[in-house]
Design a protein around this motif. Structure first.
Motif, PDB file in Angstrom:
ATOM      1  N   UNK A  77     -18.255  -4.703  37.378  1.00  0.00           N
ATOM      2  CA  UNK A  77     -17.998  -3.661  36.386  1.00  0.00           C
ATOM      3  C   UNK A  77     -18.163  -2.305  37.051  1.00  0.00           C
ATOM      4  N   UNK A  78     -17.241  -1.417  36.794  1.00  0.00           N
ATOM      5  CA  UNK A  78     -17.263  -0.077  37.370  1.00  0.00           C
ATOM      6  C   UNK A  78     -17.691   0.913  36.298  1.00  0.00           C
ATOM      7  N   UNK A  79     -18.726   1.689  36.577  1.00  0.00           N
ATOM      8  CA  UNK A  79     -19.208   2.703  35.655  1.00  0.00           C
ATOM      9  C   UNK A  79     -18.981   4.080  36.273  1.00  0.00           C
ATOM     10  N   UNK A  80     -18.358   4.981  35.517  1.00  0.00           N
ATOM     11  CA  UNK A  80     -18.142   6.347  35.965  1.00  0.00           C
ATOM     12  C   UNK A  80     -19.291   7.199  35.436  1.00  0.00           C
ATOM     13  N   UNK A  81     -19.931   7.956  36.308  1.00  0.00           N
ATOM     14  CA  UNK A  81     -21.071   8.785  35.925  1.00  0.00           C
ATOM     15  C   UNK A  81     -20.653  10.247  35.979  1.00  0.00           C
ATOM     16  N   UNK A  82     -20.880  10.948  34.884  1.00  0.00           N
ATOM     17  CA  UNK A  82     -20.571  12.377  34.809  1.00  0.00           C
ATOM     18  C   UNK A  82     -21.884  13.152  34.754  1.00  0.00           C
ATOM     19  N   UNK A  83     -21.974  14.193  35.558  1.00  0.00           N
ATOM     20  CA  UNK A  83     -23.158  15.037  35.586  1.00  0.00           C
ATOM     21  C   UNK A  83     -22.877  16.335  34.842  1.00  0.00           C
TER      22      UNK A  83
ATOM     23  N   UNK B 147     -24.851  21.839  36.858  1.00  0.00           N
ATOM     24  CA  UNK B 147     -26.152  22.259  37.358  1.00  0.00           C
ATOM     25  C   UNK B 147     -27.204  21.166  37.400  1.00  0.00           C
ATOM     26  N   UNK B 148     -26.892  19.972  36.945  1.00  0.00           N
ATOM     27  CA  UNK B 148     -27.900  18.904  36.964  1.00  0.00           C
ATOM     28  C   UNK B 148     -27.683  17.987  38.168  1.00  0.00           C
ATOM     29  N   UNK B 149     -28.745  17.302  38.551  1.00  0.00           N
ATOM     30  CA  UNK B 149     -28.660  16.381  39.687  1.00  0.00           C
ATOM     31  C   UNK B 149     -28.943  14.940  39.273  1.00  0.00           C
TER      32      UNK B 149
END
Length: 50
Positions: free
Chosen positions: A25-31, A34-36
């Motif tokens: 399963x592929x999960x896309x992470x959005x930040x 300014x956050x890390x």
């Protein structure tokens, strides 16, 4: 001796075969700007791979 080596190779391949069948399963992470870091609320069950 040759038959023994062949049987060992075949058994190793058969033991590894189920791991090739698992769907990844592929999960896309959005930040946020300014956050890390980011938090994903989900779960992994059984032999699932992310």
């Amino acid at each position: 001796m040759r038959i023994f080596k062949s049987l060992m190779v075949c058994s190793a391949l058969l033991a590894a075969a189920p791991s090739f069948a698992d769907a990844t399963r592929l999960e896309v992470v959005h930040f946020a700007a300014g956050s890390s870091s980011s938090t994903i609320k989900s779960s992994v069950k059984g032999y699932q791979t992310v």
